[in-house]
Motif scaffolding. Sequence first.
Motif, PDB file in Angstrom:
ATOM      1  N   THR A   1       3.067   8.218   5.120  1.00 56.97           N
ATOM      2  CA  THR A   1       2.564   8.838   6.344  1.00 56.97           C
ATOM      3  C   THR A   1       1.729  10.085   6.076  1.00 56.97           C
ATOM      4  O   THR A   1       1.098  10.602   6.984  1.00 56.97           O
ATOM      5  CB  THR A   1       3.723   9.233   7.278  1.00 56.97           C
ATOM      6  OG1 THR A   1       4.597  10.123   6.571  1.00 56.97           O
ATOM      7  CG2 THR A   1       4.500   8.010   7.728  1.00 56.97           C
ATOM      8  N   GLY A   2       1.714  10.604   4.849  1.00 55.53           N
ATOM      9  CA  GLY A   2       0.993  11.829   4.565  1.00 55.53           C
ATOM     10  C   GLY A   2      -0.484  11.587   4.327  1.00 55.53           C
ATOM     11  O   GLY A   2      -1.037  10.542   4.675  1.00 55.53           O
ATOM     12  N   VAL A   3      -1.143  12.562   3.700  1.00 57.83           N
ATOM     13  CA  VAL A   3      -2.559  12.468   3.361  1.00 57.83           C
ATOM     14  C   VAL A   3      -2.683  12.462   1.841  1.00 57.83           C
ATOM     15  O   VAL A   3      -2.162  13.348   1.161  1.00 57.83           O
ATOM     16  CB  VAL A   3      -3.352  13.649   3.949  1.00 57.83           C
ATOM     17  CG1 VAL A   3      -4.805  13.599   3.470  1.00 57.83           C
ATOM     18  CG2 VAL A   3      -3.297  13.623   5.469  1.00 57.83           C
ATOM     19  N   GLY A   4      -3.350  11.470   1.309  1.00 63.84           N
ATOM     20  CA  GLY A   4      -3.510  11.384  -0.135  1.00 63.84           C
ATOM     21  C   GLY A   4      -4.318  10.158  -0.514  1.00 63.84           C
ATOM     22  O   GLY A   4      -4.942   9.512   0.337  1.00 63.84           O
ATOM     23  N   GLU A   5      -4.292   9.818  -1.797  1.00 66.66           N
ATOM     24  CA  GLU A   5      -5.088   8.694  -2.289  1.00 66.66           C
ATOM     25  C   GLU A   5      -4.397   7.358  -2.003  1.00 66.66           C
ATOM     26  O   GLU A   5      -3.214   7.184  -2.292  1.00 66.66           O
ATOM     27  CB  GLU A   5      -5.342   8.818  -3.787  1.00 66.66           C
ATOM     28  CG  GLU A   5      -6.231   7.717  -4.345  1.00 66.66           C
ATOM     29  CD  GLU A   5      -6.556   7.899  -5.805  1.00 66.66           C
ATOM     30  OE1 GLU A   5      -7.420   7.162  -6.321  1.00 66.66           O
ATOM     31  OE2 GLU A   5      -5.940   8.773  -6.456  1.00 66.66           O
ATOM     32  N   LEU A   6      -5.145   6.421  -1.459  1.00 68.07           N
ATOM     33  CA  LEU A   6      -4.621   5.093  -1.177  1.00 68.07           C
ATOM     34  C   LEU A   6      -4.490   4.297  -2.471  1.00 68.07           C
ATOM     35  O   LEU A   6      -5.427   4.236  -3.278  1.00 68.07           O
ATOM     36  CB  LEU A   6      -5.560   4.352  -0.219  1.00 68.07           C
ATOM     37  CG  LEU A   6      -5.219   2.886   0.075  1.00 68.07           C
ATOM     38  CD1 LEU A   6      -3.874   2.773   0.779  1.00 68.07           C
ATOM     39  CD2 LEU A   6      -6.321   2.251   0.920  1.00 68.07           C
TER      40      LEU A   6
ATOM     41  N   ALA B   1       0.847  -1.190   0.000  1.00 70.68           N
ATOM     42  CA  ALA B   1       0.000   0.000   0.000  1.00 70.68           C
ATOM     43  C   ALA B   1       0.881   1.238   0.000  1.00 70.68           C
ATOM     44  O   ALA B   1       1.950   1.253   0.616  1.00 70.68           O
ATOM     45  CB  ALA B   1      -0.913   0.003   1.225  1.00 70.68           C
ATOM     46  N   LYS B   2       0.460   2.267  -0.708  1.00 70.19           N
ATOM     47  CA  LYS B   2       1.163   3.540  -0.678  1.00 70.19           C
ATOM     48  C   LYS B   2       0.147   4.665  -0.813  1.00 70.19           C
ATOM     49  O   LYS B   2      -1.002   4.444  -1.229  1.00 70.19           O
ATOM     50  CB  LYS B   2       2.221   3.628  -1.772  1.00 70.19           C
ATOM     51  CG  LYS B   2       1.685   3.770  -3.188  1.00 70.19           C
ATOM     52  CD  LYS B   2       2.845   3.932  -4.168  1.00 70.19           C
ATOM     53  CE  LYS B   2       2.342   4.149  -5.593  1.00 70.19           C
ATOM     54  NZ  LYS B   2       3.473   4.333  -6.555  1.00 70.19           N
ATOM     55  N   ILE B   3       0.573   5.855  -0.431  1.00 73.38           N
ATOM     56  CA  ILE B   3      -0.289   7.029  -0.485  1.00 73.38           C
ATOM     57  C   ILE B   3       0.217   7.952  -1.586  1.00 73.38           C
ATOM     58  O   ILE B   3       1.368   8.372  -1.578  1.00 73.38           O
ATOM     59  CB  ILE B   3      -0.309   7.769   0.862  1.00 73.38           C
ATOM     60  CG1 ILE B   3      -0.888   6.854   1.947  1.00 73.38           C
ATOM     61  CG2 ILE B   3      -1.113   9.050   0.770  1.00 73.38           C
ATOM     62  CD1 ILE B   3      -0.836   7.436   3.338  1.00 73.38           C
ATOM     63  N   LEU B   4      -0.662   8.232  -2.544  1.00 72.28           N
ATOM     64  CA  LEU B   4      -0.320   9.100  -3.656  1.00 72.28           C
ATOM     65  C   LEU B   4      -0.689  10.532  -3.292  1.00 72.28           C
ATOM     66  O   LEU B   4      -1.851  10.836  -3.027  1.00 72.28           O
ATOM     67  CB  LEU B   4      -1.075   8.660  -4.912  1.00 72.28           C
ATOM     68  CG  LEU B   4      -0.634   9.255  -6.248  1.00 72.28           C
ATOM     69  CD1 LEU B   4       0.769   8.780  -6.604  1.00 72.28           C
ATOM     70  CD2 LEU B   4      -1.618   8.852  -7.339  1.00 72.28           C
ATOM     71  N   LEU B   5       0.294  11.392  -3.257  1.00 76.56           N
ATOM     72  CA  LEU B   5       0.061  12.776  -2.886  1.00 76.56           C
ATOM     73  C   LEU B   5      -0.570  13.555  -4.025  1.00 76.56           C
ATOM     74  O   LEU B   5      -0.663  13.086  -5.156  1.00 76.56           O
ATOM     75  CB  LEU B   5       1.372  13.423  -2.436  1.00 76.56           C
ATOM     76  CG  LEU B   5       2.066  12.713  -1.256  1.00 76.56           C
ATOM     77  CD1 LEU B   5       3.313  13.469  -0.853  1.00 76.56           C
ATOM     78  CD2 LEU B   5       1.113  12.585  -0.075  1.00 76.56           C
TER      79      LEU B   5
END
Length: 250
Positions: A81-86, A68-72
């Motif tokens: 660790t940031g806020v964005g699309e999973l 899993a990663k968060i796309l800014l």
Amino acid sequence: MRKNNNFGFQMSGSSALPLPVMQQWETITGHRLLERYGMTEFVMAISNPISGKRKGGTVGKPFAGVQAKILLDDESSNDKTGVGELCIKSPSLFKEYWKLPEVTKQSFTDDGYFKTGDTVTVDEDGYYIILGRTNADIMKFGGYKLSALEIEAVLLEHQAISECCVLGLPDKDYGEVVCAIVVPEAEVKRRRDEELKPALTLHELSDWAKEKLAPYKIPTRLFLWESLPRNAMGKVNKKELKRKLADDPK
């Protein structure tokens, strides 16, 4: 919500579970719900542990073998660790949408992760927190990004509120303003009706919420409804509600 009698656990899925609802369930049943996260495109990918620390307000950590990663926002970088699309990469991930090559292409990153359309963040223990559907639950007020689900969870703590739906309505100055649609508790409504008063006023809600929410998260518009319109899955179509209220705010 389903109870699996064979394995002795109770599970919550389909949509994010507000923390007050989880706490009420635990008080009534003595069991903490197992909250998990999945989609048709990859089945199940993230879960709180069956044995271990289940954190309310989170959907847990990725299963073994799931990435899993968060796309800014700028889509050129990602973070854990940031806020964005999973975004998810999993052995169970589907290959493509049937006869929709362009939709399939838009749904994947260049390195093969599926874009879920959910905005998330991760807490200090690595547990994922669903902030909402990017196109329905994330509001833009001035320079802030607000989670409707976070605000709903707080509003559900109010004694006069049985159900609620928070969404952003267009505003020429701030981009969007926070709107709350509330279904009052039956007993509170009955008592206030006898007093010829609404079950809850915007002033009362704002005064109560200022100790629990940042000023820019407090609703500035309030609607009292008899019920919330839900589909067969029990979900509220916020995009449709936004269109309806924008066209006819009565």
